[in-house]
Design an enzyme around this catalytic site. Structure first.
Site, PDB file in Angstrom:
ATOM      1  N   LYS A  80       0.862  -1.186   0.000  1.00  0.00           N
ATOM      2  CA  LYS A  80       0.000   0.000   0.000  1.00  0.00           C
ATOM      3  C   LYS A  80       0.896   1.233   0.000  1.00  0.00           C
ATOM      4  CE  LYS A  80      -3.795   2.120   2.660  1.00  0.00           C
ATOM      5  NZ  LYS A  80      -4.698   1.975   3.824  1.00  0.00           N
ATOM      6  N   SER A 155      -9.636   2.070   2.874  1.00  0.00           N
ATOM      7  CA  SER A 155      -8.751   2.819   2.002  1.00  0.00           C
ATOM      8  C   SER A 155      -7.724   1.947   1.285  1.00  0.00           C
ATOM      9  CB  SER A 155      -8.016   3.892   2.810  1.00  0.00           C
ATOM     10  OG  SER A 155      -7.194   3.295   3.796  1.00  0.00           O
ATOM     11  N   SER A 179      -9.925  -0.201   7.135  1.00  0.00           N
ATOM     12  CA  SER A 179      -9.329  -0.161   5.790  1.00  0.00           C
ATOM     13  C   SER A 179      -8.599  -1.409   5.307  1.00  0.00           C
ATOM     14  CB  SER A 179      -8.387   1.025   5.672  1.00  0.00           C
ATOM     15  OG  SER A 179      -9.136   2.180   5.472  1.00  0.00           O
TER      16      SER A 179
HETATM   17  N1  GLN Z   1     -13.364   4.480   6.400  1.00  0.00           N
HETATM   18  C1  GLN Z   1     -12.678   4.963   7.546  1.00  0.00           C
HETATM   19  C2  GLN Z   1     -12.245   6.389   7.326  1.00  0.00           C
HETATM   20  O1  GLN Z   1     -12.564   6.924   6.310  1.00  0.00           O
HETATM   21  C3  GLN Z   1     -11.504   4.081   7.882  1.00  0.00           C
HETATM   22  C4  GLN Z   1     -10.341   4.306   7.011  1.00  0.00           C
HETATM   23  C5  GLN Z   1      -9.118   3.531   7.462  1.00  0.00           C
HETATM   24  O2  GLN Z   1      -9.223   2.518   8.159  1.00  0.00           O
HETATM   25  N2  GLN Z   1      -7.959   4.033   7.089  1.00  0.00           N
HETATM   26  O3  GLN Z   1     -11.607   6.973   8.119  1.00  0.00           O
END
Ligand code: GLN
Length: 498
Positions: A80, A155, A179
């Site tokens: 990532k 994400s 994410s």
């Molecule tokens: N969807 C959540 C957010 O927008 C979690 C994102 C994540 O785990 N990085 O913050």
């Protein structure tokens, strides 16, 4: 080269028996990445850097390394783009860091390279890991290999799309509020967010430091266990890294739980089903797939226990106060002086800061910086931030109360299967609500994983969440592996091809 190898064990055997070289494997995946550009899963590839690592792995293989002592040697993976790398760009999906090159490798990158893994490149992601659909990337949305009109989740959507689409056998991700788990669910993969403090955050571009945690995405629990064994462990460069002996997460796979038998390997396992996770908000297709999976677990000896996590609903406001608060502080470093983008024209220093940040950050990141700054400001700190911290503590306590009655908790990862690209992108609140089942686990710092359990509406994958108590990753993986020994959802691959 035709490649029908699907899991890490197959790749290991093929490399050890010289049926394939690491260079050939890398070439195969690089060609897949090139052919599947429509997914937009990668933000950077550098065949030269990849092949150099593969050649080094082949040299080690030629010296007789590999097998059980170097199980990941020569195997490719994707990172990532939130983990900094010297040889690939490190952008966190942001214009602010477009083209940025780090002078060092993140701890996770370093560890996996030492294990002999070959990096295929960096995967697309929501900007600074803020999002649930991968539509917040400066480099454009990622598509779901199961259905190009669906989001891959976020994400870590690029990593999930890469593995599901056969562009990489495994990948790294990070999970701040879901994410790893949610993109794994949306793309039919297995993924695990470890206990907070288990995987080093050194060199992981920070979003919300008290929540961010790296982890693996793969097809199976076994592949995740293999990768996690190499990723996890104490790192003195991360002040929140927990000092514990290294674990081999493979060790318990394929064995019955203590006191259970080979026929009923999960005998006696108490699976807690939180009432709040199976309420009205849960789509029927997801509910049905999870119910079927629970029956499979019962056939292996597990028993259901009804539990309650009463503060579940509060996890959304609590998370969306704490995460933006931490983000607003972490992102203050992107000022046009120290890193990345700087506006081309400005009147004075203040104007330079303003223009740089206005140009460098996307809408969602700006929204969170505004919210975060607000809840931390004098006069609102007590009402919002402090209050959120108090409730965070109670959310963690809910889980401890539940673990007095059960061994693992099971529920959905997300209220629905993957939605369509564009469906929620204009409505941040709708997007936030879809995080309902993953946020509280992150707020409590607990390990959580996603396991594929079937397909729902429009033939889109469904993920089941397994939540464990602190440092119970080995048992979670063992249970998921037992489930995967009698099901084949994790082996399904998108047809049609991209
Ligand atoms: N969807 C959540 C957010 O927008 C979690 C994102 C994540 O785990 N990085 O913050």
């Amino acid at each position: 080269m035709e490649l029908s190898l699907t899991d890490l064990q197959d790749l290991r055997t093929a490399l050890d028996t010289k049926r394939v070289s690491s260079v050939e494997l890398a070439q195969h995946y690089l060609a897949r990445i090139d052919a599947a550009r429509a997914l937009n899963a990668f933000v950077d590839v550098s065949p030269e850097a990849t092949l150099a690592q593969a050649r080094a792995a082949d040299a080690r293989l030629a010296r007789g390394e590999g097998g059980a002592t170097a199980p990941l040697l020569g195997i490719p993976l994707a990172h990532k783009d939130v983990f900094v790398t010297r040889e690939w760009v490190s952008t966190a999906g942001s214009r602010m860091l477009a083209g940025y090159r780090s002078p060092f490798d993140a701890a996770v990158v370093e560890r996996l390279a030492e294990a002999g893994m070959v990096c295929l490149g960096k995967t697309n992601m929501d900007e600074f890991a803020m999002g649930s659909s991968n539509e917040n990337s400066h480099f454009g949305p990622v598509k779901n290999p199961w259905d190009l009109s669906a989001v891959p989740g976020g994400s870590s959507g690029g990593s999930a799309a890469a593995v599901a689409g056969g562009l990489a056998p495994v990948a790294t991700g990070t999970d701040t509020g879901g994410s790893i788990r949610q993109p794994a669910a949306f793309c039919g993969l297995t993924g695990i967010k470890p206990t907070y403090g288990n995987v080093s955050r050194y060199g992981m571009i920070a979003f919300a430091s008290s929540l961010d945690q790296g982890g693996p995405l793969g097809r199976s629990a076994a592949d995740c266990a293999q990768l996690l064994s190499a990723m996890a462990g104490f790192d003195k460069r991360d002040s929140t890294s927990l000092e514990r002996p290294a674990e081999n997460y493979m060790r318990q796979l394929g064995q019955p739980l203590p006191g259970a038998s080979a026929a009923q390997p999960l005998a006696g396992l108490r699976v807690g089903l939180p009432r709040e996770y199976f309420g009205d908000g849960l789509a029927d297709d997801v509910r049905t797939a999870i119910e079927n999976a629970l029956q499979t677990l019962e056939s292996l000896g597990a028993v259901r226990v009804e539990i309650s996590l009463p503060k579940t609903e509060l996890s959304i406001p609590v998370y969306y106060v704490i995460a933006p608060a931490e983000a607003s502080s972490n992102l203050s470093r992107f000022d046009g002086v120290r890193y990345g983008h700087r506006a081309a024209q400005y009147a004075d220093l203040l104007d330079m800061y303003k223009k740089t940040r206005a140009e460098g950050f996307g809408a969602e990141v700006k929204r969170r910086i505004l919210v975060g700054t607000y809840v931390l400001s004098h006069g609102y700190y007590d009402a919002y931030y402090l209050q959120a911290q108090r409730i965070r503590r109670l959310i963690a306590q809910d889980f401890q109360d539940a673990f007095a009655q059960c061994d693992l908790i099971i529920g959905p990862v997300a209220p629905s299967v993957a939605w369509n690209l564009g469906e929620k992108s204009d409505d941040p609140l709708k997007m936030y609500l879809a995080d309902i089942y993953t946020l509280s686990v992150s707020l409590a710092g607990l390990p959580g994983m996603s396991v594929p359990v079937g397909f729902g509406q429009a033939q889109r994958p469904v993920g089941m969440q397994i939540i464990g108590n602190y440092f119970d990753e080995a048992r979670m993986l063992q249970v998921a592996h037992a489930f995967q020994q009698v099901t084949d959802w994790h082996r399904r691959q998108p047809q049609g091809g991209v």
